[in-house]
Write an enzyme that holds these catalytic residues in place. Sequence first.
Site, PDB file in Angstrom:
ATOM      1  N   ASP A 244       0.873  -1.169   0.000  1.00 30.03           N
ATOM      2  CA  ASP A 244       0.000   0.000   0.000  1.00 30.03           C
ATOM      3  C   ASP A 244       0.918   1.228   0.000  1.00 30.03           C
ATOM      4  O   ASP A 244       2.099   1.148   0.369  1.00 30.03           O
ATOM      5  CB  ASP A 244      -0.965   0.015   1.196  1.00 30.03           C
ATOM      6  CG  ASP A 244      -2.139   0.968   0.944  1.00 30.03           C
ATOM      7  OD1 ASP A 244      -2.062   1.769  -0.016  1.00 30.03           O
ATOM      8  OD2 ASP A 244      -3.140   0.916   1.694  1.00 30.03           O
TER       9      ASP A 244
HETATM   10  C1  BGC Z   1      -4.933   3.381  -0.146  1.00 30.81           C
HETATM   11  C2  BGC Z   1      -5.019   2.352  -1.255  1.00 30.81           C
HETATM   12  C3  BGC Z   1      -4.795   3.040  -2.578  1.00 30.81           C
HETATM   13  C4  BGC Z   1      -3.435   3.727  -2.537  1.00 30.81           C
HETATM   14  C5  BGC Z   1      -3.052   4.417  -3.829  1.00 30.81           C
HETATM   15  C6  BGC Z   1      -3.666   4.202  -0.205  1.00 30.81           C
HETATM   16  O1  BGC Z   1      -3.694   5.247   0.695  1.00 30.81           O
HETATM   17  O2  BGC Z   1      -5.000   2.731   1.109  1.00 30.81           O
HETATM   18  O3  BGC Z   1      -6.261   1.716  -1.249  1.00 30.81           O
HETATM   19  O4  BGC Z   1      -4.876   2.128  -3.626  1.00 30.81           O
HETATM   20  O5  BGC Z   1      -3.451   4.698  -1.506  1.00 30.81           O
HETATM   21  O6  BGC Z   1      -3.775   5.564  -3.997  1.00 30.81           O
END
Ligand code: BGC
Length: 689
Positions: A244
């Site tokens: 993530d």
């Molecule tokens: C989120 C993810 C997301 C990623 C990219 C993160 O803060 O938890 O779900 O895909 O950002 O934007």
Amino acid sequence: MDMKSTKHQETISKMTLEQKFRFLTGVDSNATYGVPELGIAPMYCHDSPFGPRVPLSRNEYATQAASAFPNSSGNKEAVATAFPTGCALGATWNRSLLKEVGQAIGQEHKAYGVTALLGPAVNIKRHPLCGRNFEYFAEDPFLSGELGAAYVIGAQKNHIAACPKHYIANNQERGRFSVSSEMDERTMREIYLAPFERIVKKAAPWSIMCAYNRINGVYASESSFLLDDVLRKEWGFDGVIISDWGAVKNRAYSLKASIELCMPYQKEAFFQLQQAYAAGEITDEEIDGAVDRLLTLQDRTNESPVEPAIDFKKHHMLAVQAARESITLLKNDGTLPLQAEAVKRILIIGERADQPFIGGDGSSRVQNPAMLTTPLQEIRHILGQDADIDFWGESEINTFDHEVGVLEGKIAEAAKAADAVIIFANQDYSCTSETMDRNDIEIPPYQEHMIRAAHRVNAHVIVVLNTGSAISTYKWSPCAHAILVSWLGGQGMGRAVAETLFGLNNPSGKLAETFPKRLDDVLSLRDYPGDGYKTEYREKLMVGYRHFDTNNIEPEYPFGFGLSYTSFSYSDLEINGRTVSFLLKNTGCCAGAEIAQVYVSAPRCSWLSHPQKELKGFEKVYLRPQEEKRVVIALEKRDFQYWNPMLHDWVSEPGEYHIFVGSSSRTLLLSAPVYIKDEHKITFAASAE
Ligand code: BGC
């Protein structure tokens, strides 16, 4: 991890260590490092699971598409179809629809040059306050896993990687970057790993995203147990693990845990790898293995060319269909459907009729919906010129400018003269947002007052809940003649709501999450949100209906519940081995769809305690008036097993199990016992026969 493929050995042998280290971490927010002289192109990882979010600047096609939609090019993102969010898709319980939606979203991503689509989000809705529940499908691991698998299969038809997330136990936004989700082994296996296991085994996603949080003290991004032992070795996952965004604390530890791609660009990642390599803490084999698997992802996604054009009209109609199927009717005294011909004057209250929440806030929010109509526009369209539509939006009802008592009086006056009153109710937008949890499950008091005021003088008060997760309705529901949930239903929601109100769509959505009467009734409340460092999952398996049904607590609306404009009967249950079949009949006078559910309860004499029953099968069945079909649902061996923490394995005990078939977790219309005689692993239990 061993380096399995030899296909890339030559390329890898030509890469310098520096190039390899750079390849293992993003170069910006979305792209990976490319080495053109070796034929390694950058790969692109983009949100969202409900439609692409791609910057116009990066993609020629995106800019072209934007110029075809001059009204929606107000910001810097590409135009995309805003499909319903996870809460709405979850309420459809429709695998084939999810496949179609996944395919359409994947196709849009592919058209914009995306390699990995960052979704679906399949975390369990452990607690109704979690701000990201609107992105997730369900409180139940079987339902989440089935819908997630269908979505992944659809998306990957485009030769694009789906990326189920967030592995695992990202069940609250409070402290999401570091909180430790503390749980026992059985809970982890049966509830929090289960949707991912199902998706990996049924749909073989080409990537998976690890969560931000820790699990029993270990960061998800550093857990060799979860990432390597369970995901890869036990389940056979052969894709890449993407962190993530910012979940990696130390790039070397995360590489050792088998994460191929750390996202986004992190300056320190390169030095962490350099240092660890110099100290002999990471090996060439580990580095080359990760590089190899990333190159395999590139091969997989390169297999088909970029899709040249998006058919936005077709996708809009699919978004409308998905929104229609998600609409969940909770209460109806016969007020709905409204007869358009009979409605001469209608009062519509609430800003959301005109400014609907079609998605939640954060990374999943589709910025530039390709087409968007509001419930108000669509109601106007259905009622035509002759009807008198009285709309009260923000300026008429906000309680800063209007004292509540006076407002109530005015509403009563207007409601008296109307054939029906439709009230769009919602919590503040911040209640459906990544990074934030909500504080309660109530609509604001002034909205309750409006419902009550209308009810005093009007016999057809309809409440439309534009929400991303469970709302407590019990205080005001006696004053609503009908309640329907529109969820955060994407760009087709306006049309779906209007069609449902006027009977052009027969609602068929069912709750994928329990609607409690009060927050206090939720067992996990006692450990939510934890002490800032950790959250203990002391409720164990008792999440959602497992708790309400086992502990006999009356929810306002149970899991699996949703009304229709027609009625259904269930009969003639037959069980043949592990196959359950029964007759389902549409006993009403309009066509409709029913979501039939199969639950299994474990033997009473089991050595461990179990939830009273658990969902193990479901089918959405379309029936014309008076039509009857035999529904066949095949159960699996796993449906009669639990995770035994002593044996660290799935086991089934001999004994008398019960199969229940019904229309919700609380409306069980057929049941029969089944006996399991053969003892698998457990050798001490006595047969119930
Ligand atoms: C989120 C993810 C997301 C990623 C990219 C993160 O803060 O938890 O779900 O895909 O950002 O934007």
